[in-house]
Motif scaffolding. Sequence first.
Motif: not given
Length: 218
Positions: A4, A6-7, A9-17
């Motif tokens: 959870t 990790t997911d 953090r991945t979502t936040r990173w995708d949103e940042h990108n």
Amino acid sequence: MNMTVTDGRTTRWDEHNAQRRRDLVESTLRAIRRHGPGVGMDEVAAEAGTSKTVIYRHFGGRTGLYTAVVESVHEFIWSRLRHHISGAGPLEPAELVRELTDTYLALVERDPHIYQFVVTRPLGESSVEDPVTGITGRIGNEVAEAFRAWLRSEGLDPRAANTWGHGVVGFVWAIADKWITTGHQRPRADIVDFTVRLFEPAFIHQQPTPRSPERTAS
């Protein structure tokens, strides 16, 4: 639990990108307005306050950045049309043509450098979708849906919608191109009016003729 986190953090990173890409596209639009349609990647990077390496990381090169700008222009045009189309009922065809023409020409008038940038594919890199075909194809599909809704609401054959949608969009794109190359010799309002006057009789002709009570009953 770790999954959870990790997911998330991945979502936040995708949103940042995604946000970073949007910011870079906006910087590119400003650079095009400042330097013209032949703007270089160095100028784009300077406008964005970053390096070309960062731009390449997000877009893979000039072609990827170009494609993102084209998508931005498509969204600009369609968001304004959507505002008029999404009313209580189907938009009358002549009004749809009016709004489409005015929206296209407003872009050309306000941002001629961006228009020229969009209609000029980058050279020397991987192949990219033709800009005119790409934008007009997608908007043509969307305008066709609006025509289809009107035809159905009038009890008419909706099969004409695709021809009308893509035909009108192609026509408007052609006159926009001519208008910019002639230096906007006529006011935008005139070009919009001329276009509506050309198409409106065809739409009126399509409307069903009211029947008399006698014929209705027969």
